[in-house]
Enzyme design. Structure first.
Site, PDB file in Angstrom:
ATOM      1  CB  ILE A 671      -0.950   0.043   1.213  1.00  0.00           C
ATOM      2  CG1 ILE A 671      -0.172  -0.028   2.531  1.00  0.00           C
ATOM      3  CG2 ILE A 671      -1.994  -1.037   1.120  1.00  0.00           C
ATOM      4  CD1 ILE A 671      -1.035   0.188   3.769  1.00  0.00           C
ATOM      5  N   GLY A 672       2.155   1.142   0.127  1.00  0.00           N
ATOM      6  CA  GLY A 672       2.991   2.340   0.122  1.00  0.00           C
ATOM      7  C   GLY A 672       4.455   1.998   0.104  1.00  0.00           C
ATOM      8  N   GLY A 674       8.453   3.806   0.921  1.00  0.00           N
ATOM      9  CA  GLY A 674       9.220   4.900   1.506  1.00  0.00           C
ATOM     10  C   GLY A 674      10.693   4.692   1.271  1.00  0.00           C
ATOM     11  N   GLY A 675      11.497   5.646   1.801  1.00  0.00           N
ATOM     12  CA  GLY A 675      12.938   5.572   1.587  1.00  0.00           C
ATOM     13  C   GLY A 675      13.577   4.392   2.273  1.00  0.00           C
ATOM     14  N   GLY A 677      11.747   1.425   3.123  1.00  0.00           N
ATOM     15  CA  GLY A 677      11.099   0.152   2.883  1.00  0.00           C
ATOM     16  C   GLY A 677       9.671   0.286   2.404  1.00  0.00           C
ATOM     17  CB  VAL A 679       3.810   0.649   4.157  1.00  0.00           C
ATOM     18  CG1 VAL A 679       2.723   0.467   5.210  1.00  0.00           C
ATOM     19  CG2 VAL A 679       4.901   1.557   4.685  1.00  0.00           C
ATOM     20  CE  LYS A 693       7.751   2.657   7.731  1.00  0.00           C
ATOM     21  NZ  LYS A 693       8.306   3.944   8.207  1.00  0.00           N
ATOM     22  CG  ASP A 807      10.025  14.542   9.783  1.00  0.00           C
ATOM     23  OD1 ASP A 807       9.964  15.714   9.353  1.00  0.00           O
ATOM     24  OD2 ASP A 807       9.988  13.555   9.043  1.00  0.00           O
TER      25      ASP A 807
END
Length: 984
Positions: A671-672, A674-675, A677, A679, A693, A807
């Site tokens: 479903i997603g 990122g930098g 790994g 998800v 994740k 963040d």
């Protein structure tokens, strides 16, 4: 009696004593050996080296026996112990009166076995990592000392059980995330108490009037709660109080009449409340050493008598409404350590003797109406680290030796009427990081010796009368990040050495009389983001090296520059950057003359080559973006996952196995990305949804530097970091309804799975800005703001040690099925270390980063507050943090501030999709956002205060207007109703 009979009796008595001793030792050895077994394996300690079966238990380290050789006390505080305490074993010690296990890393639940320690007089379990509820304590009727402070307990505290502990003299149960409850009236019956610590344990309501019955109290701490109402008048009966801490609540009203009768007070802190009235009651508290009343609504003058307090060394009244003069004798007895009277309306001079004795750490009196000169005495105050007197009406020449103070980190004299030079003594200021002198009348040349102040990261000299050349030695300032020399009378050349300041990000030399060429070396500054050289007398060509920079602001206007505008800068977006330079030419930018054909051809060739190289780079990047996910996907899924190669570590009670998770890591569940790994969404057999994740390994098998810290922590091997277990335990033990839940980690040698709760409504960023944008009413936005604020408040104030997120942004605020927010992605989180609340790692996202990053790497919780303020601005305006409409080098904070400052129709700042009747409510939150994004970290509220402010800004709901019938009231009438004082 014969000698023989005496011998027989002596032998018999001795034998009986030996037998009794052996029996007692044997009975008491086993419980202690069980305690050793439970703790020794996980503890880094030598305390158990004497705990041997062939040794007497009374000789064990940390064990104290009574006269009959039975164990009376277990004293193992601060011994680096870790593990689960077997209370069933140690409570079998029939003579045990004291258990002291504080300041360790003990964990697990405390079972009802604690009830069996019925002889206990002293129980100290503070500063550990226990979980679960505090058991019923009513059976420990003999307790005189109870410390459960910062133990990690949650749930409901058994206040009712305190009714049976009538001998309690010391009670400390604060700094635990207990369920919210009214002030416990059971405490008021403990009339032997001399110490009561209930700070930060979720208390609400008013302090009962009966608090005055605890007349033996010497210490009363109720800070960091949700207490309201006035400070009860009966508190003046507590004449033995030496410490009273009430900060970070919502107390209102004046200090009680007769408060001055508490003449034993040494420390008094009622800061960050809503107290009002004058300070006249403080005149009689002559023993005060620390007085903290900042962020209230006090008015009137500071009593002159406070200047006579001989022991006062900490004094903070900032952000009130005080007037009149600062007592001129303040500190004249022994000096002051710390004084902050900023943001009031104080007048008159600065007291001269606050560094009496040669020691003073901080003098902060900015944003008042002070007059006069800086007293000469402060020029010899070598201990000073901060000297902030900006935004006053001070004048005169600064004492020369003030520039050279060896420990001074920050000096801010801006927005006054100072004059005279900066002297060569500044070379001795080896610790000076920020030199802020803007908006004064300083004059003379900037001394070349300024290079001796080698720690400088910020030089702000704007709007003065400095003249002469900019010293060439400025290039020796290796840490320099920001240089503002604009609006002065500098002349001569820009130093070539400026190109040696490799960390500099902003240079502003505008509105001077600088001449000559722009140094080529400026184009070699790798971090330069903003360059303003406008309104000078610069000549020659613009160095082609400037085209190598990635500038968000470039202004070379109003100079005498000639020749071609370099290719990559010769674009319409930079048109105004070169205005009023009649000698410049460009073939691309309107308003400039065309360059010659010869130069035009060569220029076109350079342009074509640049375009070709850029196109090639774009193709290579696109190819990498296409191939890398495939490579990573193959890396993730090409190897079979062996069940016995994974290790599951759970942080909650789990209803699934590691196999169920591992089997779901497949492409169709992705479903997603990122930098660090992919998800995956995992649906368990029982229908529960999870987000997993999968953290990729780095090529060398080491830890990815850009990895999110939770993942990075989980990936470290046991041999890498002695703090590994403690950090994982802290991050994984976060328990709050507004913080995303980490269920478990599943690790192998080369990759890691983090299993989180699944939140179906995505991120706040998605709902505000992306293609998944949805209309959100103000009530929903407000609830998101309050919930997210409470999550951050918990991280900052509810953990054993504060956790900096670092963040905070709308994409890291996730929304559940009911639109309730969760703070997520602790990728850059940092646990504040004991003894300091600073971190030296640059982190964050553009548009959300606090301005202090511009001049120091040292940031604390107030940097999270700034980022959260940006999120509030997103919620109110519907705008992204960075948009072209804000202007060059501007973000949402600059945009909002400029609108308020220009007194334009501020209602236009509110998202146009919101109804007019709700815009005033939204503006109330925008004002909080402005408070959160203050330039100075010290001026920003804590997250606990932000929560209080947001709760006070609760929107008026149309359902509250019971008298309104459909069609009978206009929007203006409804808005007027919503803004009545009762609704505010």
């Amino acid at each position: 009696m014969s000698v023989a009979n005496c011998r027989r009796r002596w032998l018999l008595t001795t034998a009986m004593m030996i037998s009794l001793f052996c029996l007692s030792s044997g009975d008491e050895l086993q419980p202690l050996m069980r305690l050793k077994t439970a703790l020794v394996l996980n503890s880094n300690t030598t305390v158990f080296s004497s705990w041997k079966e062939d040794n007497l238990v009374c000789n064990f380290t940390g064990i104290l026996c009574n006269s009959e050789k039975f164990v009376k006390e277990i004293n193992l505080s601060a011994r680096n112990l870790s593990g689960v305490v077997p209370f069933d074993a140690i409570c079998s010690l029939q003579s045990l009166e004291k258990i002291s296990l504080s300041s360790n890393s003990l964990h697990g639940n405390i079972t009802d076995d604690l009830k069996k320690c019925t002889r206990l007089k002293h129980l100290d379990l503070g500063f550990n990592s226990f979980t679960g509820d505090v058991p019923d304590l009513s059976s420990l009727a003999g307790l005189e000392f109870l410390n459960l402070n910062a133990t990690g307990f949650s749930g409901s505290f058994p206040w009712k059980s305190l009714e049976n502990l009538t001998n309690l003299a010391f009670l400390s149960v604060g700094d635990n995330p207990f369920d919210s409850s009214l002030f416990p009236t059971q405490v008021l019956k403990l009339d032997k108490l001399y110490w009561l610590y209930l700070t930060n344990c979720s208390l609400t309501g008013k302090i009962p009037e009966d608090i005055g019955n605890l007349t033996l109290l010497k210490n009363l701490e109720l800070s960091d709660n949700g207490l309201t109402g006035e400070i009860p008048p009966s508190i003046v009966k507590l004449k033995n109080l030496w410490q009273l801490e009430l900060y970070n609540n919502s107390f209102t009203g004046k200090l009680p009449k007769g408060f001055g009768n508490l003449t034993s007070l040494v420390n008094f802190d009622a800061s960050q409340n809503l107290l009002e009235g004058d300070l006249s009651e403080l005149r009689f508290l002559t023993k005060l050493e620390s007085l903290q009343l900042f962020e209230n609504r006090f008015v009137g003058e500071i009593p002159e008598e406070i200047g006579e307090f001989k022991n006062l060394f900490n004094f903070s009244l900032y952000r009130n409404r005080l007037t009149g003069k600062i007592p001129q004798k303040l500190g004249s007895w022994q000096g002051m350590d710390y004084i902050d009277l900023s943001e009031n309306s104080l007048t008159g001079p600065i007291p001269p003797d606050m560094c009496r004795g040669g020691y003073m750490d901080s003098l902060l009196v900015q944003q008042n109406k002070l007059t006069g000169e800086i007293p000469e005495s402060y020029a010899s105050c070598e201990s000073l680290t901060r000297f902030l007197v900006n935004n006053n009406s001070l004048s005169g020449v600064v004492p020369a030796k003030l520039w050279s103070l060896p420990n001074l980190v920050r000096i801010d004299l801006s927005m006054n009427n100072f004059e005279g030079p900066v002297t060569a003594d500044i070379a001795e200021a080896k610790s000076l990081g920020q030199l802020v002198l803007s908006n004064n009348r300083f004059s003379g040349e900037l001394p070349s010796e300024i290079s001796g102040a080698s720690s400088l990261v910020l030089i702000q000299l704007s709007f003065n009368r400095f003249s002469g050349q900019i010293p060439g030695t400025i290039g020796k300032l290796a840490k320099l990040s920001n240089l503002y020399l604009d609006n002065n009378e500098f002349s001569g050349l820009i130093p070539e050495s400026l190109g040696s300041c490799v960390f500099v990000s902003q240079i502003n030399l505008a509105h001077n009389s600088l001449s000559g060429q722009i140094p080529r070396s400026v184009g070699s500054l790798p971090n330069l983001n903003s360059l303003n050289l406008s309104s000078n007398q610069l000549s020659g060509e613009i160095p082609s090296t400037l085209s190598l920079l990635k500038l968000s602001l470039l202004d070379l206007s109003n100079n005498r520059l000639t020749g071609r505008i370099p290719g990559s800068l010769s674009i319409q977006a930079f048109k105004d950057s070169f205005a009023e330079n009649s000698g410049l030419c460009s073939d691309n930018v309107e308003g400039f003359r065309r360059c010659s054909s010869k130069s035009s051809n060569s220029g076109r060739l350079r342009t074509y080559m640049s375009c070709f190289i850029s196109l090639l780079l774009v193709l290579l990047i696109a190819l990498a973006c296409f191939l890398l996910p495939k490579l990573r996907k193959n890396q993730t899924l090409s190897h079979p996952l062996k069940a016995n190669s994974w290790n599951m570590k759970s942080y909650h009670v789990l209803s699934f196995s590691e196999k169920e998770i591992i089997d779901s890591i497949k492409p169709e569940n992705l479903i997603g990305k990122g930098g660090s790994g992919n998800v995956y969404k995992v649906v368990l057999r029982d229908g529960k949804e999870l987000a997993v994740k999968h953290i990729w390994p780095t090529p060398d098998g080491g830890e990815r530097r850009s990895c999110r810290s939770t993942a990075a922590i989980l990936k470290r091997s046991k041999s890498q970091s002695p703090e590994y277990d403690a950090e994982v335990a802290t991050l994984s033990s976060v328990r709050h309804v507004n913080v995303v839940k980490l269920y478990c980690s599943i690790t192998s040698e080369d990759s890691n799975l983090l299993v989180y709760e699944y939140l179906p409504n995505g991120s706040l960023w998605d709902r505000l800005h992306s293609c998944q944008k949805m209309e959100m009413g103000w009530e929903v936005r407000y609830e998101v703001a309050v919930g997210a604020a409470k999550g951050l408040e918990y991280l900052h104030h509810g953990c054993d040690r504060p956790v900096l997120h670092r963040d905070v942004k709308s994409s890291n605020i996730l929304l559940d099925e009911n639109w309730k927010p969760r703070i997520a992605d602790f990728g850059l989180a940092k646990i504040v270390q004991t003894g300091g609340d600073w971190t030296h790692v640059i982190a964050g996202t553009l548009g959300y980063i606090a301005p202090e990053y511009a001049y120091t790497y040292k940031v604390n919780e107030k940097s999270d507050v700034y980022s959260f303020g940006v999120v509030l601005m997103e919620l109110v305006t519907g705008k992204r943090p960075v948009e072209p409409k804000f202007g060059e080098n501007k973000d949402i904070v600059n945009w909002v501030y400029s609108k308020f400052k220009s007194q334009e129709n501020v209602l236009d700042l509110v998202d146009s999709t919101l109804p007019d009747a709700q815009k005033e409510d939204a503006l109330n939150v925008l004002r909080i956002a402005i408070h959160c994004t203050s330039q100075a970290p010290a001026s920003r509220p804590s997250m606990r205060t932000v929560v209080h402010m947001l709760e006070e800004a609760e929107p008026c709901k149309l359902t509250d207007i019971t008298v309104v019938k459909e069609g009978e009231n206009s929007q203006e009438e409804i808005k007027s109703f919503c803004m009545t004082p009762e609704k505010q």
